[in-house]
Enzyme design. Structure first.
Site, PDB file in Angstrom:
ATOM      1  N   GLU A 171      -4.985  -7.218   0.097  1.00  0.00           N
ATOM      2  CA  GLU A 171      -6.376  -6.741   0.160  1.00  0.00           C
ATOM      3  C   GLU A 171      -7.258  -7.402  -0.894  1.00  0.00           C
ATOM      4  O   GLU A 171      -8.453  -7.622  -0.655  1.00  0.00           O
ATOM      5  CB  GLU A 171      -6.423  -5.219  -0.003  1.00  0.00           C
ATOM      6  CG  GLU A 171      -5.865  -4.443   1.169  1.00  0.00           C
ATOM      7  CD  GLU A 171      -4.371  -4.161   1.076  1.00  0.00           C
ATOM      8  OE1 GLU A 171      -3.840  -3.431   1.926  1.00  0.00           O
ATOM      9  OE2 GLU A 171      -3.729  -4.694   0.131  1.00  0.00           O
ATOM     10  N   PHE A 176      -0.438  11.955   2.724  1.00  0.00           N
ATOM     11  CA  PHE A 176       0.147  10.620   2.619  1.00  0.00           C
ATOM     12  C   PHE A 176      -0.958   9.566   2.623  1.00  0.00           C
ATOM     13  O   PHE A 176      -1.821   9.541   3.492  1.00  0.00           O
ATOM     14  CB  PHE A 176       1.110  10.376   3.783  1.00  0.00           C
ATOM     15  CG  PHE A 176       1.712   8.998   3.805  1.00  0.00           C
ATOM     16  CD1 PHE A 176       2.579   8.578   2.809  1.00  0.00           C
ATOM     17  CD2 PHE A 176       1.395   8.107   4.822  1.00  0.00           C
ATOM     18  CE1 PHE A 176       3.130   7.310   2.829  1.00  0.00           C
ATOM     19  CE2 PHE A 176       1.939   6.832   4.859  1.00  0.00           C
ATOM     20  CZ  PHE A 176       2.812   6.427   3.849  1.00  0.00           C
ATOM     21  N   GLN A 177      -0.928   8.686   1.626  1.00  0.00           N
ATOM     22  CA  GLN A 177      -1.872   7.584   1.444  1.00  0.00           C
ATOM     23  C   GLN A 177      -3.324   8.067   1.329  1.00  0.00           C
ATOM     24  O   GLN A 177      -4.256   7.412   1.770  1.00  0.00           O
ATOM     25  CB  GLN A 177      -1.737   6.539   2.561  1.00  0.00           C
ATOM     26  CG  GLN A 177      -0.431   5.760   2.473  1.00  0.00           C
ATOM     27  CD  GLN A 177      -0.383   4.539   3.367  1.00  0.00           C
ATOM     28  OE1 GLN A 177      -1.050   4.477   4.394  1.00  0.00           O
ATOM     29  NE2 GLN A 177       0.421   3.552   2.968  1.00  0.00           N
ATOM     30  N   LYS A 223      -9.646   9.197   9.615  1.00  0.00           N
ATOM     31  CA  LYS A 223      -9.017   8.747  10.859  1.00  0.00           C
ATOM     32  C   LYS A 223      -9.482   9.565  12.058  1.00  0.00           C
ATOM     33  O   LYS A 223      -9.690   9.030  13.159  1.00  0.00           O
ATOM     34  CB  LYS A 223      -7.494   8.811  10.726  1.00  0.00           C
ATOM     35  CG  LYS A 223      -6.768   8.123  11.886  1.00  0.00           C
ATOM     36  CD  LYS A 223      -5.285   7.981  11.615  1.00  0.00           C
ATOM     37  CE  LYS A 223      -4.602   7.215  12.747  1.00  0.00           C
ATOM     38  NZ  LYS A 223      -3.140   7.043  12.493  1.00  0.00           N
ATOM     39  N   MET A 237      -7.380 -19.749 -22.092  1.00  0.00           N
ATOM     40  CA  MET A 237      -8.454 -19.180 -22.902  1.00  0.00           C
ATOM     41  C   MET A 237      -7.913 -18.148 -23.872  1.00  0.00           C
ATOM     42  O   MET A 237      -8.411 -18.019 -25.002  1.00  0.00           O
ATOM     43  CB  MET A 237      -9.527 -18.568 -22.006  1.00  0.00           C
ATOM     44  CG  MET A 237     -10.813 -18.226 -22.742  1.00  0.00           C
ATOM     45  SD  MET A 237     -11.653 -19.680 -23.447  1.00  0.00           S
ATOM     46  CE  MET A 237     -12.577 -20.253 -22.035  1.00  0.00           C
TER      47      MET A 237
END
Length: 571
Positions: A62, A124-125, A174, A483
């Site tokens: 993602e 869940f999630q 959903k 750096m």
């Protein structure tokens, strides 16, 4: 497509699932490309996308999706569109959302969410996307009523691309995706609390022109706002008519031609001596579309100490936030420059001033030491510039290679430079280059990355191969977090705590394992051979440039110092 179309009065409506409605709304908004990764909470949307005209780019993470969308947005000016599932899918987008917010990039991000009936139950999630993204978005929505979806989508795109651009998140549970709704044309956007001011106050423009007429040592500071407004031509016209030297911010590079006689280079921590001294010595500083961040200003007590400050910015919150402003102008950069260039432009005579700051550029240029046995990173950038005729789209990660690219590539045109400025996101450069190449398939796109940052998103090599993108990837490989090592040397008594990368993949074999060509260059001769081959090919190639390990980026303004106190300046 939506089913059961019928006429409701004079408006054609159709009964759709929420997911089908969303896809149709995206088509209505002109979305051609979206970047994403499927998961359980967005499966209805992915099912609705099947065989639709929107091109979906399946990244391998993602974070790759959202950085690719940033690259797409940077070169096109259109909102980059992203989709991810709930929970970890959404949280993997957080860095890119924050990056886009800092650098004013228009994104519309759709995240799946658990059903409304279980929100707040640690399902869940489940993750509180609205709470997490509120501080790093222009606005965010959670759709709780399917009838709101057309309005929300229209508002999201309007907010993302209007005013100061930025990211908008739309969180869709959903069950909302699975519900049915009658989809019509949708309402017009009506946001009385969000009314960006595009047009400058005429009295403030007159004050600016009066200040220009009295100034003998003016400087224009041009930021990314010039690019967002597509106002580069007007900037050149203003600078030339009033004979005013121009300094770019990091994100403003390309808004003024590198080869123009009035250009002094980039200002700030790793800017040119001429640019920084011009800011220190000017009597009028005209900031157009930059936000006076700390990497540009250095110690504010020493920033433009003798100057009247003009600040033109579409975001009123930026004016006076960091630097006291004498003439504030809230406006789109293009609209302000149109009004400025319509005035009878005069100045107090700047020839002597321009000559003075150009002598700084001639007497204290950027420098590095080069030899045939070792590969200088600065030389790598200059030769990439040579072989691309300075016309490539260049995307970088963050670190030393980023600053060398900013210093040595020499951008002549706008919308050719993609980098993470405000947030400084490692892993940004490679997927952002993918987004740019998808947006501009006929242009040469070059990703210049460090060996550290590249390893954060290198899995997107699969996307390059899958889509046959002709992307050129150059790894400036010093086997350090360069750096970090430079700061440890300069400010931490050479205590090199975990800044070396002793174990790395063989990047050439890695590229070949994805079916992409790989070349290694360890000296100038090998680099020349690689560049002649790579930049003439129409296929993706990765070049592992093994550069000097201990090279530092100079000049540099140390933390807490003023712009006039630069390290590493050589006559």
């Amino acid at each position: 497509m939506c089913a059961k179309a019928r006429m409701d009065g004079n408006v054609k409506t159709a009964e759709c699932s929420g997911a089908e409605a969303l896809v149709q709304l995206l088509i209505n908004e002109g979305v051609e490309v979206m970047f994403g990764y499927p998961g359980g909470a967005v499966l209805p949307i992915y099912d609705a996308l099947y065989d639709k005209p929107i091109r979906h780019i399946l990244t391998r993470h993602e974070q790759g999706a959202i950085h690719a969308a940033e690259g797409y947005a940077r070169v096109t000016g259109k909102p980059g569109v992203v989709i991810a599932t709930s929970g970890p899918g959404a949280t993997n987008l957080i860095t890119g959302i924050a990056d886009a917010m800092m650098d004013s990039l228009p994104l519309v991000v759709f995240t799946g969410q658990v059903a409304t009936s279980v929100i707040g139950s640690d399902a869940f999630q489940e993750a509180d996307v609205i709470g997490m993204t509120a501080p790093i978005t222009k606005h965010n929505y959670q759709v709780r009523d399917l009838r709101d979806l057309p309005r929300v989508v229209k508002e999201a795109f309007h907010i993302a691309k209007s005013g100061r651009p930025g990211p908008v998140v739309v969180d869709i549970p959903k069950n909302i995706q699975q519900g049915t709704v009658e989809l019509g044309e949708g309402p017009e956007v009506y946001l009385p609390g969000y009314q960006p001011n595009f047009y400058p106050n005429p009295l403030q423009i007159k004050k600016l022109m009066e200040a220009v007429s009295y100034s003998s040592k003016p400087v224009i500071l041009a930021g990314a706002g010039i690019l967002h407004a597509k106002a580069s031509d007007l900037l050149i016209k203003f600078a030339e008519k009033c004979h005013i030297p121009v300094v770019n911010t990091l994100l403003g590079l390309g808004s003024f031609p590198f080869s123009h006689p009035l250009f002094l280079g980039m200002g700030g921590m790793h800017g040119t001596y001429a640019a920084n001294m011009a800011i220190c010595e000017c009597d009028l500083l005209i900031n157009i579309g930059a936000r006076f961040d700390d990497r540009l200003t250095g110690n504010l007590a020493h920033f433009a100490p003798n100057a009247r400050v003009v600040h033109i910015d579409i975001d009123p919150a930026e004016i006076g936030k960091n630097v006291k402003t004498d003439i504030p102008i809230v406006s789109d950069a293009k609209e302000a420059l149109l009004k400025i260039c319509a005035e009878d432009l005069q100045n107090n005579g700047t020839d002597e001033w321009v000559q003075h700051v150009k002598e700084y550029a001639e007497n204290y240029p950027l420098w590095y030491e080069d030899n045939d046995e070792e590969l200088s990173p600065q030389h790598v950038i200059k030769r990439i510039h040579h072989y691309t005729n300075g016309d490539a789209i260049v995307s970088t990660d963050v670190g030393q290679h980023q600053m060398w690219a900013a210093q040595y590539y020499g951008f002549e045109k706008p919308h050719k430079w993609i980098t993470s400025g405000g947030l400084g996101t490692m892993g940004f450069g490679f997927p952002a280059a993918i987004g740019a190449q998808i947006a501009c398939p006929d242009e040469k796109v070059v990703a210049i990355v460090g060996d550290g940052g590249f390893q954060m998103t290198l899995q997107e090599l699969a996307v390059v191969k899958e889509l046959n993108l002709p992307l050129k990837i150059f790894i400036v490989n010093n086997q350090y977090l360069g750096m970090v090592r430079q700061w440890q040397k300069s400010f931490y008594e050479e205590r090199y705590s975990y800044s070396t990368i002793p174990v790395q993949p063989d990047f050439v074999k890695l590229a070949e394992s994805y079916g992409i060509g790989g070349i290694r260059a360890t000296n100038n001769e090998e680099l020349e051979l690689a560049l002649k081959k790579v930049l003439q090919d129409d296929e993706a190639v990765l070049v592992d440039c093994r550069v000097k390990r201990l090279e530092a980026v100079f000049p540099m303004v140390a933390p807490g110092k003023g712009l006039h106190e630069m390290m590493g300046v050589k006559p």
